[in-house]
Enzyme design. Structure first.
Site, PDB file in Angstrom:
ATOM      1  N   SER A  11       0.847  -1.199   0.000  1.00 54.05           N
ATOM      2  CA  SER A  11       0.000   0.000   0.000  1.00 54.05           C
ATOM      3  C   SER A  11       0.880   1.246   0.000  1.00 54.05           C
ATOM      4  O   SER A  11       2.097   1.154   0.227  1.00 54.05           O
ATOM      5  CB  SER A  11      -0.892   0.012   1.254  1.00 54.05           C
TER       6      SER A  11
ATOM      7  N   ASP B 191      -1.413  -1.788  -3.820  1.00 51.57           N
ATOM      8  CA  ASP B 191      -2.762  -1.881  -3.250  1.00 51.57           C
ATOM      9  C   ASP B 191      -3.337  -0.467  -3.076  1.00 51.57           C
ATOM     10  O   ASP B 191      -2.684   0.409  -2.500  1.00 51.57           O
ATOM     11  CB  ASP B 191      -2.649  -2.587  -1.884  1.00 51.57           C
TER      12      ASP B 191
ATOM     13  N   GLY C  86     -11.205  -6.452   1.537  1.00 52.54           N
ATOM     14  CA  GLY C  86     -11.757  -6.491   2.899  1.00 52.54           C
ATOM     15  C   GLY C  86     -12.161  -7.892   3.318  1.00 52.54           C
ATOM     16  O   GLY C  86     -13.216  -8.092   3.915  1.00 52.54           O
TER      17      GLY C  86
ATOM     18  N   ASN D 241      -8.189 -10.129  -1.078  1.00 57.40           N
ATOM     19  CA  ASN D 241      -7.238  -9.292  -0.322  1.00 57.40           C
ATOM     20  C   ASN D 241      -7.332  -9.509   1.185  1.00 57.40           C
ATOM     21  O   ASN D 241      -8.431  -9.411   1.759  1.00 57.40           O
ATOM     22  CB  ASN D 241      -7.546  -7.816  -0.599  1.00 57.40           C
TER      23      ASN D 241
ATOM     24  N   ASP E 134      -5.287  -8.453   4.837  1.00 59.53           N
ATOM     25  CA  ASP E 134      -4.261  -7.709   5.568  1.00 59.53           C
ATOM     26  C   ASP E 134      -4.491  -7.827   7.079  1.00 59.53           C
ATOM     27  O   ASP E 134      -3.623  -8.258   7.851  1.00 59.53           O
ATOM     28  CB  ASP E 134      -4.296  -6.224   5.130  1.00 59.53           C
TER      29      ASP E 134
ATOM     30  N   ARG F  43      -2.215  -8.768  10.726  1.00 62.81           N
ATOM     31  CA  ARG F  43      -1.951  -7.787  11.789  1.00 62.81           C
ATOM     32  C   ARG F  43      -2.395  -8.366  13.130  1.00 62.81           C
ATOM     33  O   ARG F  43      -1.704  -8.229  14.151  1.00 62.81           O
ATOM     34  CB  ARG F  43      -2.726  -6.487  11.531  1.00 62.81           C
TER      35      ARG F  43
HETATM   36  P1  13P Z   1      -8.779  -6.594   5.331  1.00 64.80           P
HETATM   37  O1  13P Z   1      -8.687  -5.328   6.130  1.00 64.80           O
HETATM   38  O2  13P Z   1     -10.106  -7.243   5.507  1.00 64.80           O
HETATM   39  O3  13P Z   1      -7.663  -7.520   5.589  1.00 64.80           O
HETATM   40  O4  13P Z   1      -8.705  -6.171   3.780  1.00 64.80           O
HETATM   41  C1  13P Z   1      -7.470  -5.876   3.180  1.00 64.80           C
HETATM   42  C2  13P Z   1      -7.629  -5.264   1.843  1.00 64.80           C
HETATM   43  O5  13P Z   1      -8.666  -5.249   1.221  1.00 64.80           O
HETATM   44  C3  13P Z   1      -6.427  -4.655   1.260  1.00 64.80           C
HETATM   45  O6  13P Z   1      -6.690  -4.042   0.040  1.00 64.80           O
HETATM   46  O1  G3H Z   2      -6.829  -1.676   2.298  1.00 68.38           O
HETATM   47  C1  G3H Z   2      -5.978  -1.307   3.059  1.00 68.38           C
HETATM   48  C2  G3H Z   2      -4.882  -2.249   3.440  1.00 68.38           C
HETATM   49  O2  G3H Z   2      -5.251  -2.979   4.573  1.00 68.38           O
HETATM   50  C3  G3H Z   2      -3.607  -1.488   3.617  1.00 68.38           C
HETATM   51  O3  G3H Z   2      -3.640  -0.753   4.796  1.00 68.38           O
HETATM   52  O4  G3H Z   2      -3.011   1.541   4.066  1.00 68.38           O
HETATM   53  O5  G3H Z   2      -2.781   0.823   6.449  1.00 68.38           O
HETATM   54  O6  G3H Z   2      -1.237  -0.075   4.696  1.00 68.38           O
HETATM   55  P1  G3H Z   2      -2.602   0.463   4.999  1.00 68.38           P
HETATM   56 ZN    ZN Z   3      -8.630  -3.189  -0.112  1.00 69.18          ZN
END
Ligand code: 13P
Ligand code: G3H
Ligand code: ZN
Length: 379
Positions: free
Chosen positions: A50, A83, A242, A304, A306, A310
């Site tokens: 990102s 991203d 998400g 996706n 993330d 975490r």
């Molecule tokens: P999450 O926050 O559900 O892991 O989604 C991550 C995401 O969509 C990154 O683009």
């Molecule tokens: O969609 C967002 C991702 O989870 C990336 O998050 O912008 O905090 O790195 P970030």
């Molecule tokens: Zn996303």
């Protein structure tokens, strides 16, 4: 930088009914955990970065980490993807040799989104880079986009989504129809958007949101939307954002070992007032793995994730520290006899288990997405 693009991966994923996991990376432990999991499970991989990750870690460091991973695990087909890029970042990443970028102008009007996306696609395609775009906004907070409160969307979904999806909209209040129109991708608009922009894949908003607070109660998603879009755009790869499931056991670990600032008198009185009801993270549900598994069998080729990594890293670190404190407490309760247990300040002792925990989360996702064992198809 890695050698494969998403084109072949997505074709295989589409034809064989699986999806590729796209995991965000910010540091060495994440890169290692994810690539090791994909190597163990023989899975193809999208590593995504990102704008926030670029400024946190510095792209030069991330690039070297990924180069090492690619060299070390040649059996894993790896795509490097931006991203949620804005136009400027997307253009910069194309110049830097990313093989895939996302341009996210989904917060703009349809026309403006299409105009920006087309500019990025034209430039990307001249450089052999593929582009993911987004139509329809996710709830929650995107990188540079303030979304709607996901819980407000959840209530509307629970009440009216079934009717909305079947086109039975007469009894739905106008403001809810408007909310759905801006937060769910419209299949006809999707066709128009793909034709106008030339994008290579499309993130479809189906009711998910980013982060750890997606649903207060039972998750509810517009998964049939993927079939509706696919019917109008046969063979075109779709993306689900998400998609973290917010594993309740990880949330429970965080809440159990959450660190309290006992030096803060306000905090102490609040804890006394709440008794044992202290919670670091409020009750929340994510996207069930059964839902990402179902989406993967549809036209969704990229999912996706993330937040779950975490949560894995954070819960593991807190657990290591919490266990440390417990040992000190036991030592005190036993009359402070013998050597006092030390506190873990060698960060390898907590980042290491954190990395293991992230790797296990990724392995589980690869199975849910059906991409375990599919690496060979994607080279
Ligand atoms: P999450 O926050 O559900 O892991 O989604 C991550 C995401 O969509 C990154 O683009
Ligand atoms: O969609 C967002 C991702 O989870 C990336 O998050 O912008 O905090 O790195 P970030
Ligand atoms: Zn996303």
């Amino acid at each position: 930088m890695p050698l494969v693009t998403t084109e072949k991966m997505f074709k295989q994923a589409y034809d064989h009914g699986f999806a590729i996991g796209a995991f965000n990376v910010n540091n060495m432990e994440q890169v290692q955990a994810i690539v090791e999991a994909c190597s163990e499970e023989k899975a193809p991989l999208i590593l995504q970065i990102s704008k926030g990750a670029r400024s946190y870690a510095d792209m030069d460091y991330l690039k070297v980490l990924i180069d090492v991973a690619v060299k070390k695990y040649p059996e894993v087909p790896i795509v490097v993807h931006l991203d949620h890029g804005d136009e400027k970042t997307a253009m910069a990443c194309i110049d830097e040799g990313f093989n895939s970028v996302m341009i996210d102008a989904s917060h703009e009007t349809f026309e403006k989104n299409a105009e920006i996306t087309k500019r990025v696609c034209d430039y990307a395609h001249q450089h052999g880079t593929v582009v993911e775009a987004e139509l329809g906004q996710l709830g929650g907070v995107e990188e540079h986009v303030e979304g709607i409160d996901p819980h407000k969307l959840e209530e509307a979904f629970r009440e009216y989504l079934a009717d909305y999806m079947t086109g039975n909209r007469d009894n739905i209040p106008a403001e809810i129809v408007e909310l759905f129109q801006s937060h769910l991708t419209d299949p006809d608009q999707a066709v128009d958007f793909v034709e106008k922009t030339g994008c290579d894949s499309l993130a479809v908003a189906c009711g998910t949101s980013h982060g750890a607070y997606k649903f207060k109660h039972t998750p509810i998603l517009a998964l049939p939307l993927f079939d509706q879009v696919a019917k109008k755009l046969p063979g075109f790869p779709l993306v689900m954002h998400g998609s973290s499931s917010v594993p309740q056991e990880l949330v429970a670990l965080i809440n159990r070992y959450a660190v309290l600032d006992t030096g803060n008198p306000d905090m102490l009185s609040k804890v006394a007032e709440l008794g044992t009801a202290w919670e670091q993270m409020p009750q929340s549900m994510g996207v069930p793995e059964t839902a990402i598994a179902e989406a993967a069998t549809k036209a969704v080729c990229k999912v996706n994730i993330d937040t779950d990594l975490r949560l894995a890293l954070t819960s593991s670190i807190l657990k290591t520290w919490g266990e440390c404190n417990t040992k000190v407490l036991e030592w005190m309760q036993a009359g402070s006899q013998g050597k006092q247990p030390g506190f873990v300040f060698d960060f390898r002792k907590y980042l290491g288990p954190g990395r293991d925990s992230m790797r296990e989360v990724v392995r589980g996702k690869l199975h849910a997405l059906g991409c375990a064992g599919k690496a060979d198809l994607c080279h």
